[in-house]
Design a protein around this motif. Structure first.
Motif, PDB file in Angstrom:
ATOM      1  N   GLN A  74       0.832  -1.203   0.000  1.00  0.00           N
ATOM      2  CA  GLN A  74       0.000   0.000   0.000  1.00  0.00           C
ATOM      3  C   GLN A  74       0.869   1.257   0.000  1.00  0.00           C
ATOM      4  O   GLN A  74       0.531   2.263  -0.634  1.00  0.00           O
ATOM      5  CB  GLN A  74      -0.923   0.004   1.218  1.00  0.00           C
ATOM      6  CG  GLN A  74      -1.969  -1.099   1.210  1.00  0.00           C
ATOM      7  CD  GLN A  74      -2.856  -1.040  -0.011  1.00  0.00           C
ATOM      8  OE1 GLN A  74      -3.468  -0.022  -0.308  1.00  0.00           O
ATOM      9  NE2 GLN A  74      -2.920  -2.137  -0.751  1.00  0.00           N
ATOM     10  N   PHE A 112      -0.866   4.604  -0.771  1.00  0.00           N
ATOM     11  CA  PHE A 112      -2.122   4.305  -0.071  1.00  0.00           C
ATOM     12  C   PHE A 112      -3.359   4.744  -0.853  1.00  0.00           C
ATOM     13  O   PHE A 112      -4.411   5.019  -0.272  1.00  0.00           O
ATOM     14  CB  PHE A 112      -2.125   4.933   1.329  1.00  0.00           C
ATOM     15  CG  PHE A 112      -1.045   4.386   2.213  1.00  0.00           C
ATOM     16  CD1 PHE A 112      -1.236   3.206   2.922  1.00  0.00           C
ATOM     17  CD2 PHE A 112       0.188   5.022   2.318  1.00  0.00           C
ATOM     18  CE1 PHE A 112      -0.233   2.678   3.729  1.00  0.00           C
ATOM     19  CE2 PHE A 112       1.202   4.503   3.112  1.00  0.00           C
ATOM     20  CZ  PHE A 112       0.978   3.330   3.823  1.00  0.00           C
ATOM     21  N   LYS A 113      -3.247   4.792  -2.184  1.00  0.00           N
ATOM     22  CA  LYS A 113      -4.400   5.120  -3.017  1.00  0.00           C
ATOM     23  C   LYS A 113      -5.318   3.906  -3.138  1.00  0.00           C
ATOM     24  O   LYS A 113      -4.860   2.780  -3.290  1.00  0.00           O
ATOM     25  CB  LYS A 113      -3.944   5.561  -4.410  1.00  0.00           C
ATOM     26  CG  LYS A 113      -3.163   6.861  -4.431  1.00  0.00           C
ATOM     27  CD  LYS A 113      -2.704   7.205  -5.844  1.00  0.00           C
ATOM     28  CE  LYS A 113      -1.891   8.488  -5.863  1.00  0.00           C
ATOM     29  NZ  LYS A 113      -1.375   8.801  -7.224  1.00  0.00           N
ATOM     30  N   SER A 114      -6.608   4.148  -3.087  1.00  0.00           N
ATOM     31  CA  SER A 114      -7.578   3.067  -3.211  1.00  0.00           C
ATOM     32  C   SER A 114      -7.719   2.652  -4.666  1.00  0.00           C
ATOM     33  O   SER A 114      -7.815   3.495  -5.562  1.00  0.00           O
ATOM     34  CB  SER A 114      -8.941   3.510  -2.677  1.00  0.00           C
ATOM     35  OG  SER A 114      -9.927   2.518  -2.956  1.00  0.00           O
ATOM     36  N   ARG A 115      -7.745   1.346  -4.915  1.00  0.00           N
ATOM     37  CA  ARG A 115      -7.929   0.821  -6.263  1.00  0.00           C
ATOM     38  C   ARG A 115      -9.404   0.644  -6.607  1.00  0.00           C
ATOM     39  O   ARG A 115      -9.736   0.223  -7.708  1.00  0.00           O
ATOM     40  CB  ARG A 115      -7.209  -0.529  -6.388  1.00  0.00           C
ATOM     41  CG  ARG A 115      -5.704  -0.423  -6.274  1.00  0.00           C
ATOM     42  CD  ARG A 115      -5.046  -1.793  -6.229  1.00  0.00           C
ATOM     43  NE  ARG A 115      -5.355  -2.607  -7.383  1.00  0.00           N
ATOM     44  CZ  ARG A 115      -4.681  -2.557  -8.532  1.00  0.00           C
ATOM     45  NH1 ARG A 115      -3.671  -1.718  -8.674  1.00  0.00           N
ATOM     46  NH2 ARG A 115      -5.010  -3.331  -9.527  1.00  0.00           N
ATOM     47  N   ARG A 116     -10.278   0.967  -5.679  1.00  0.00           N
ATOM     48  CA  ARG A 116     -11.703   0.769  -5.922  1.00  0.00           C
ATOM     49  C   ARG A 116     -12.190   1.698  -7.036  1.00  0.00           C
ATOM     50  O   ARG A 116     -12.047   2.908  -6.969  1.00  0.00           O
ATOM     51  CB  ARG A 116     -12.510   1.039  -4.648  1.00  0.00           C
ATOM     52  CG  ARG A 116     -14.007   0.838  -4.802  1.00  0.00           C
ATOM     53  CD  ARG A 116     -14.710   0.928  -3.471  1.00  0.00           C
ATOM     54  NE  ARG A 116     -14.292  -0.149  -2.572  1.00  0.00           N
ATOM     55  CZ  ARG A 116     -14.789  -0.318  -1.345  1.00  0.00           C
ATOM     56  NH1 ARG A 116     -15.678   0.534  -0.859  1.00  0.00           N
ATOM     57  NH2 ARG A 116     -14.358  -1.311  -0.593  1.00  0.00           N
TER      58      ARG A 116
END
Length: 297
Positions: free
Chosen positions: A172, A177-181
């Motif tokens: 991460q 810590f970027k969201s992959r969503r």
């Protein structure tokens, strides 16, 4: 260029060569598709080392060689988006006619005869005391951190080995810590190589064409080891790690594909020189065995 999701972890020098015509995707005139003197290449503007708007990507250079062998000038149709969107947003709408570096057999397109085959590799410091040559290597258990692309075949194997949880926070951190969503986030290959070079990771795992340039630049400190392509998931299903790379065109464009296949054969020595210069460990066709690529010079 990363096109097929199987790899999941998806540059002429200085400026565009005089034989190239750079054109922004938003300015594309689709009516030019019939101009047989131009090869319109879909290209990501910022996806080093594959494709970069300054022409420094190795796939940009291969496209130049291919176009020359076809008796055409290359016209890069640049997109600010990642190459995984090239088929849907560039090729299918007719903004361009060719995509470089597509997995052979991609069902969305017609693909050429492969012009090279490459695999995932382990990246380590040359002074590492860990002996890691396959996913069966016991020394993988001794690692503190492993650097790899989230969502890639590497993650599948790390999960199988029970090493995912210990690496979660480290991975991460590599993506800030970027969201992959609901979004595609590419882990820059320089982050993987840099983590190994600095000693933050004991080993990195990546598709060789993504990282070879940067490992070569740190050649005195780093090494790559081709991973055998004999791996399976916990349920026994194969996890492919070696891929044939081809040129893609729209389905139904057999005439252009025939011309490309003939040009690839003609341009093969120059293409191999580009790949060798990039430092990519090339594999024999249909194999995970490295082969020597002779240089023209």
């Amino acid at each position: 260029m990363i096109i097929n999701a199987n790899k999941a972890a998806v540059a002429v020098l200085g400026a565009v060569l005089s034989s190239s015509v750079a054109l922004a995707a938003g300015e594309q005139d689709v009516s030019k598709a019939a101009d047989a003197s131009i090869l319109r290449v879909c290209a990501a503007a910022n996806e080093a080392p594959y494709s970069v708007k300054d022409g420094s990507g190795f796939e940009n250079r291969i496209a130049e060689v291919l176009a020359s062998a076809m008796g055409r000038k290359v016209q890069f149709v640049w997109s600010p988006k990642a190459a995984i969107y090239a088929v849907k947003e560039q090729l299918d709408p007719g903004k361009c006619d060719v995509i470089m570096g597509t997995d052979a057999g991609d069902p969305r397109v017609l693909t050429s005869k492969p012009y090279y085959r490459a695999s995932y590799v382990f990246i380590q410091r040359k002074d590492s005391k860990l002996d890691i040559t396959s996913y069966d290597s016991p020394d993988l258990e001794k690692t503190k951190h492993i650097a790899y692309e989230p969502g890639s075949p590497s993650q599948t194997m790390v999960e199988k080995l029970g090493l995912f949880n210990r690496n979660f926070n480290f991975i991460q951190s590599l993506t800030d810590f970027k969201s992959r969503r609901n979004q595609y986030i590419r882990l820059q290959p320089t982050r993987i190589v840099g983590a190994v070079e600095k000693g933050d990771a004991d080993v990195g795992i990546a598709f060789a064409p993504e990282v070879a340039r940067y490992v070569k630049q740190n050649g005195s400190d780093l090494k790559m080891t081709v991973i055998p392509d004999n791996n399976t998931r916990s349920d026994g299903k194969k996890v492919p790690l070696a891929f044939d790379q081809s040129v893609a065109v729209r389905k139904g464009d057999e005439k252009l594909m025939k011309e490309i296949n003939a040009a690839l054969e003609k341009a093969a020595p120059k293409i191999q020189d580009i790949l060798k210069g990039e430092g990519i460990p090339l594999l024999a066709a249909g194999s995970d065995t490295p082969k020597e690529i002779p240089s023209k010079s």
